[in-house]
Design a protein around this motif. Structure first.
Motif, PDB file in Angstrom:
ATOM      1  N   GLU A 223       0.825  -1.206   0.000  1.00 16.34           N
ATOM      2  CA  GLU A 223       0.000   0.000   0.000  1.00 16.34           C
ATOM      3  C   GLU A 223       0.864   1.263   0.000  1.00 16.34           C
ATOM      4  O   GLU A 223       0.552   2.239  -0.694  1.00 16.34           O
ATOM      5  CB  GLU A 223      -0.930  -0.003   1.212  1.00 16.34           C
ATOM      6  N   ALA A 224       1.952   1.231   0.761  1.00 16.44           N
ATOM      7  CA  ALA A 224       2.855   2.382   0.772  1.00 16.44           C
ATOM      8  C   ALA A 224       3.496   2.574  -0.593  1.00 16.44           C
ATOM      9  O   ALA A 224       3.658   3.708  -1.066  1.00 16.44           O
ATOM     10  CB  ALA A 224       3.930   2.201   1.843  1.00 16.44           C
ATOM     11  N   GLU A 225       3.857   1.465  -1.245  1.00 13.65           N
ATOM     12  CA  GLU A 225       4.451   1.562  -2.586  1.00 13.65           C
ATOM     13  C   GLU A 225       3.438   2.135  -3.577  1.00 13.65           C
ATOM     14  O   GLU A 225       3.775   2.983  -4.417  1.00 13.65           O
ATOM     15  CB  GLU A 225       4.917   0.187  -3.037  1.00 13.65           C
ATOM     16  N   ARG A 226       2.190   1.681  -3.443  1.00 15.10           N
ATOM     17  CA  ARG A 226       1.134   2.181  -4.344  1.00 15.10           C
ATOM     18  C   ARG A 226       0.899   3.672  -4.132  1.00 15.10           C
ATOM     19  O   ARG A 226       0.746   4.437  -5.088  1.00 15.10           O
ATOM     20  CB  ARG A 226      -0.139   1.388  -4.072  1.00 15.10           C
ATOM     21  N   ASP A 227       0.880   4.089  -2.865  1.00  5.76           N
ATOM     22  CA  ASP A 227       0.686   5.511  -2.565  1.00  5.76           C
ATOM     23  C   ASP A 227       1.846   6.348  -3.093  1.00  5.76           C
ATOM     24  O   ASP A 227       1.640   7.436  -3.651  1.00  5.76           O
ATOM     25  CB  ASP A 227       0.553   5.710  -1.056  1.00  5.76           C
ATOM     26  N   ALA A 228       3.069   5.838  -2.917  1.00  6.39           N
ATOM     27  CA  ALA A 228       4.238   6.587  -3.378  1.00  6.39           C
ATOM     28  C   ALA A 228       4.244   6.732  -4.892  1.00  6.39           C
ATOM     29  O   ALA A 228       4.541   7.808  -5.433  1.00  6.39           O
ATOM     30  CB  ALA A 228       5.524   5.901  -2.901  1.00  6.39           C
ATOM     31  N   TYR A 229       3.899   5.673  -5.588  1.00  2.38           N
ATOM     32  CA  TYR A 229       3.877   5.756  -7.058  1.00  2.38           C
ATOM     33  C   TYR A 229       2.780   6.710  -7.532  1.00  2.38           C
ATOM     34  O   TYR A 229       2.987   7.489  -8.462  1.00  2.38           O
ATOM     35  CB  TYR A 229       3.655   4.373  -7.663  1.00  2.38           C
ATOM     36  N   ALA A 230       1.607   6.651  -6.875  1.00  2.82           N
ATOM     37  CA  ALA A 230       0.507   7.523  -7.279  1.00  2.82           C
ATOM     38  C   ALA A 230       0.884   8.995  -7.078  1.00  2.82           C
ATOM     39  O   ALA A 230       0.606   9.835  -7.933  1.00  2.82           O
ATOM     40  CB  ALA A 230      -0.754   7.182  -6.485  1.00  2.82           C
ATOM     41  N   PHE A 231       1.549   9.295  -5.969  1.00 10.60           N
ATOM     42  CA  PHE A 231       1.949  10.688  -5.744  1.00 10.60           C
ATOM     43  C   PHE A 231       3.042  11.113  -6.722  1.00 10.60           C
ATOM     44  O   PHE A 231       3.039  12.255  -7.199  1.00 10.60           O
ATOM     45  CB  PHE A 231       2.441  10.875  -4.307  1.00 10.60           C
ATOM     46  N   THR A 232       3.973  10.222  -7.014  1.00 11.81           N
ATOM     47  CA  THR A 232       5.024  10.552  -7.986  1.00 11.81           C
ATOM     48  C   THR A 232       4.422  10.865  -9.348  1.00 11.81           C
ATOM     49  O   THR A 232       4.812  11.842 -10.011  1.00 11.81           O
ATOM     50  CB  THR A 232       6.019   9.390  -8.102  1.00 11.81           C
ATOM     51  N   ALA A 233       3.455  10.049  -9.770  1.00  6.31           N
ATOM     52  CA  ALA A 233       2.805  10.295 -11.060  1.00  6.31           C
ATOM     53  C   ALA A 233       2.032  11.611 -11.034  1.00  6.31           C
ATOM     54  O   ALA A 233       2.068  12.394 -11.999  1.00  6.31           O
ATOM     55  CB  ALA A 233       1.872   9.130 -11.389  1.00  6.31           C
ATOM     56  N   PHE A 234       1.342  11.864  -9.934  1.00  9.81           N
ATOM     57  CA  PHE A 234       0.579  13.110  -9.815  1.00  9.81           C
ATOM     58  C   PHE A 234       1.497  14.325  -9.876  1.00  9.81           C
ATOM     59  O   PHE A 234       1.219  15.292 -10.587  1.00  9.81           O
ATOM     60  CB  PHE A 234      -0.205  13.087  -8.499  1.00  9.81           C
TER      61      PHE A 234
END
Length: 349
Positions: A223-234
């Protein structure tokens, strides 16, 4: 009878056709001369005895009169009885007016205090209701990934939605800056190229992020990896919007419309009265260049806004469902269709 004086005030004897209504509205109307709700003209409605509150008021009034009379006698000892009575009545009226004003002020303060207390209670109630509603909202799962306790949309999915919106906005900026809006193929090619470029930027940004973080710890928490990737893309998409907008303005600033407006602004500034003595001097050229750049920027902004509006209208037209043909146009085609065998035989028979 405690009501005889009230009866006299109504006009005395009269023809009464409805005794109950007359008694309620005219004959037995309670007169508010006391602050006690149970008192009517000095008589307690519940016991029938004298009102203690009114008795206290009488004592207070007598004490006040005696006090003021003593003050008059002390301050003005040589007055005649008539003059003394006149002065006493004047001072009594003044004191009554002061007390009445004080009573009005105290009642107004009480009303304001009650209103403030009611407002505080209402605010507290609304705060509690909002807190309860927020608690319910926080307990909702994510609409996209069904993560629990996500307030309806988890952070990763929220960033993903915003990223998609930003990528679409950046693609529109790219198309507005360089595509031929009359050619759908050109618009599609430019937007696809912009989306691909942003996707590559997101991948590069993610790789840069992995270089500065603990990959093992990140992989241990999906979940932390998913959140980090989503913020990086944003974050990457947000920067891309600014870059594509700046590029579009630069390209539109080089169009013939922008250059023509810049030349007009340059000549107009160069011809100002304060530059007429030396229109080609350094000060005149610097001021004219600044004015021309501002004019070029305004034209670029106008062209960008106009082209973006045109692109959005084209996109909306493509996404709108096609309107169904009216029945007057569809019936001839339906009538020309052959019926199925069984149905045709039944109709013929």
């Amino acid at each position: 009878m405690p009501r005889c004086r009230g009866l006299a005030e109504t006009g005395g004897e009269a023809m009464v056709t409805g005794p109950y209504g007359w008694l309620i509205r005219r004959g037995l109307v309670q007169r508010r001369s006391c602050t006690d709700q149970r008192c009517d003209d000095g008589i307690r409605l519940d016991t029938g005895g004298e009102c203690e509150n009114c008795s206290n008021v009488v004592h207070i009034r007598r004490a006040r009169r005696a006090k003021i009379a003593a003050q008059v006698d002390r301050e003005l000892p040589g007055l005649s009885e008539r003059e003394r009575r006149r002065v006493l009545e004047e001072r009594l009226r003044e004191q009554v007016a002061i007390e009445a004003e004080d009573l009005v002020w105290r009642r107004e303060q009480a009303r304001r205090d009650a209103a403030r207390a009611a407002a505080r209670e209402r605010a507290e109630r609304e705060r509690q209701e909002a807190a309860a509603a927020e608690a319910v909202r926080q307990a909702l799962p994510c609409e996209d990934c069904s993560r629990d306790q996500a307030a309806g949309l988890c952070e990763a999915c929220d960033h993903r939605r915003q990223t998609e919106t930003l990528i679409g906005e950046a693609a529109l900026f790219a198309a507005a800056g360089s595509a031929d809006l009359t050619d759908p193929g050109s618009v599609a090619a430019v937007t696809a190229k912009a989306r691909t470029a942003i996707g590559s930027s997101i991948a590069a940004a993610w790789q840069e992020f992995l270089k500065i973080t603990d990959v093992a710890a990140l992989e241990a928490d999906p979940e932390a990896e998913r959140d980090a990737y989503a913020f990086t893309a944003f974050d990457t998409a947000r920067q891309a919007v600014q870059e594509f907008q700046t590029t579009a303005l630069e390209m539109l600033g080089r169009t013939e419309e922008a250059e023509a407006e810049a030349r007009r602004a340059f000549r107009a500034e160069q011809g100002r009265p304060w530059f007429q003595h030396n229109p080609t001097g350094a000060d005149a050229i610097a001021a004219a260049t600044k004015t021309a750049d501002a004019a070029r920027g305004r034209v670029a902004e106008y062209l960008l806004a106009t082209r973006l509006e045109q692109l959005r209208e084209q996109t909306a037209a493509l996404t709108e469902p096609a309107a169904a043909a009216p029945w007057t146009d569809r019936l001839p085609d339906l009538a020309a269709r052959p019926l199925h065998g069984g149905t045709a035989g039944a109709v013929i028979a």
